[in-house]
Design a protein around this motif. Structure first.
Motif, PDB file in Angstrom:
ATOM      1  N   ASN A 108      13.053  -6.699 -94.834  1.00 34.35           N
ATOM      2  CA  ASN A 108      11.681  -7.174 -94.727  1.00 34.35           C
ATOM      3  C   ASN A 108      11.691  -8.695 -94.660  1.00 34.35           C
ATOM      4  O   ASN A 108      12.633  -9.337 -95.137  1.00 34.35           O
ATOM      5  N   TRP A 109      10.666  -9.252 -94.064  1.00 36.78           N
ATOM      6  CA  TRP A 109      10.518 -10.708 -94.014  1.00 36.78           C
ATOM      7  C   TRP A 109       9.040 -11.054 -93.920  1.00 36.78           C
ATOM      8  O   TRP A 109       8.213 -10.223 -93.552  1.00 36.78           O
ATOM      9  N   SER A 110       8.726 -12.286 -94.290  1.00 34.97           N
ATOM     10  CA  SER A 110       7.336 -12.727 -94.246  1.00 34.97           C
ATOM     11  C   SER A 110       7.310 -14.240 -94.111  1.00 34.97           C
ATOM     12  O   SER A 110       8.239 -14.932 -94.524  1.00 34.97           O
ATOM     13  N   SER A 112       4.845 -17.768 -94.737  1.00 36.91           N
ATOM     14  CA  SER A 112       3.702 -18.289 -95.481  1.00 36.91           C
ATOM     15  C   SER A 112       3.694 -19.810 -95.398  1.00 36.91           C
ATOM     16  O   SER A 112       4.720 -20.431 -95.111  1.00 36.91           O
ATOM     17  N   TRP A 119       3.061 -14.419-103.199  1.00 33.05           N
ATOM     18  CA  TRP A 119       3.603 -14.077-101.881  1.00 33.05           C
ATOM     19  C   TRP A 119       4.942 -13.355-102.035  1.00 33.05           C
ATOM     20  O   TRP A 119       5.189 -12.317-101.408  1.00 33.05           O
ATOM     21  N   SER A 122       4.536  -9.854-103.364  1.00 29.73           N
ATOM     22  CA  SER A 122       3.988  -8.986-102.321  1.00 29.73           C
ATOM     23  C   SER A 122       5.082  -8.508-101.363  1.00 29.73           C
ATOM     24  O   SER A 122       5.144  -7.324-101.011  1.00 29.73           O
ATOM     25  N   VAL A 123       5.965  -9.427-100.938  1.00 27.90           N
ATOM     26  CA  VAL A 123       7.057  -9.065-100.022  1.00 27.90           C
ATOM     27  C   VAL A 123       8.013  -8.089-100.712  1.00 27.90           C
ATOM     28  O   VAL A 123       8.444  -7.091-100.116  1.00 27.90           O
ATOM     29  N   GLU A 126       6.310  -4.595-101.075  1.00 33.71           N
ATOM     30  CA  GLU A 126       6.250  -3.934 -99.774  1.00 33.71           C
ATOM     31  C   GLU A 126       7.614  -3.372 -99.377  1.00 33.71           C
ATOM     32  O   GLU A 126       7.717  -2.263 -98.842  1.00 33.71           O
ATOM     33  N   THR A 127       8.677  -4.135 -99.643  1.00 37.18           N
ATOM     34  CA  THR A 127      10.030  -3.695 -99.291  1.00 37.18           C
ATOM     35  C   THR A 127      10.421  -2.450-100.082  1.00 37.18           C
ATOM     36  O   THR A 127      11.007  -1.511 -99.532  1.00 37.18           O
TER      37      THR A 127
END
Length: 198
Positions: A108-110, A112, A119, A122-123, A126-127
């Motif tokens: 996963n990646w995000s 910001s 943040w 949250s990542v 989600e992962t």
């Protein structure tokens, strides 16, 4: 900042002094304090043993490094994460990625415009919802990762917490290699205008 990022990605083992020498060719009046301040702002860490490898919070608990001598031979055994600076045509953003150490797969990646703990939590959440849980999760000692909000997600999912030792930037070498690839194969080839475009 763009110049610092280019130098750091090409020579991740360069410290402030060597980066300053490189910068002096284009910016003869720049000083060591400014280079240090900008590197801190960009969340750039030199990849060699040194003091203060990340911005930590002295009130947060630091967990031991669990990967020393560990044979990593299956997926979902160890995940690790880090944050890097991404330069834009104007300004900058931050990229967080979570990698499975055995397969080197980016789970996963995000992106910001801040590096706040919410943040990062949250990542992580989600992962876990997408891929289940690893046995061990490794991070550096940055305040986002040592925060109770972040570590409680790991504890609530029975994940062992591992943190790079101080002066041990090579402990997260897989994700450092990812940053080099991302920057050379994508970021430097594109002049992104907005966070959405990035």
């Amino acid at each position: 900042m763009e110049e610092i990022d280019t130098i750091h990605t090409k020579y991740p083992y360069y410290g402030i002094r060597k980066i300053l020498v490189c910068l002096k060719e284009k910016f003869p009046f720049i000083g060591k304090k400014r280079v240090s301040r900008l590197m801190h702002k960009m969340n750039i860490h030199v990849v060699y043993p040194k003091k203060n490898t990340s911005v930590s919070n002295p009130q947060h608990k630091i967990y031991p490094y669990l990967l020393c001598g560990l044979r990593i031979d299956k997926t979902n055994q160890v995940w690790e994460t880090d944050i890097t600076y991404i330069r834009m045509r104007q300004g900058f953003m931050y990229l967080m990625a979570i990698v499975d150490v055995h397969s080197r797969y980016v789970l996963n990646w995000s992106i910001s415009n801040t590096m706040d703990k919410d943040w990062c939590v949250s990542v992580l959440s989600e992962t876990i919802s997408l891929y289940g849980t690893p046995e061990i999760f490794n991070t550096d000692q940055g305040s986002q990762f040592t925060s109770l909000d972040f570590t409680n997600v790991l504890k609530d999912n029975n994940i062992k917490i591992s943190m790079d030792g101080r002066g041990r930037a090579t402990d997260n070498i897989y994700i450092e290699r990812l940053w080099r690839s991302v920057k050379y194969e994508n970021i430097y080839l594109n002049a992104y205008e907005t966070g959405q475009e990035l």
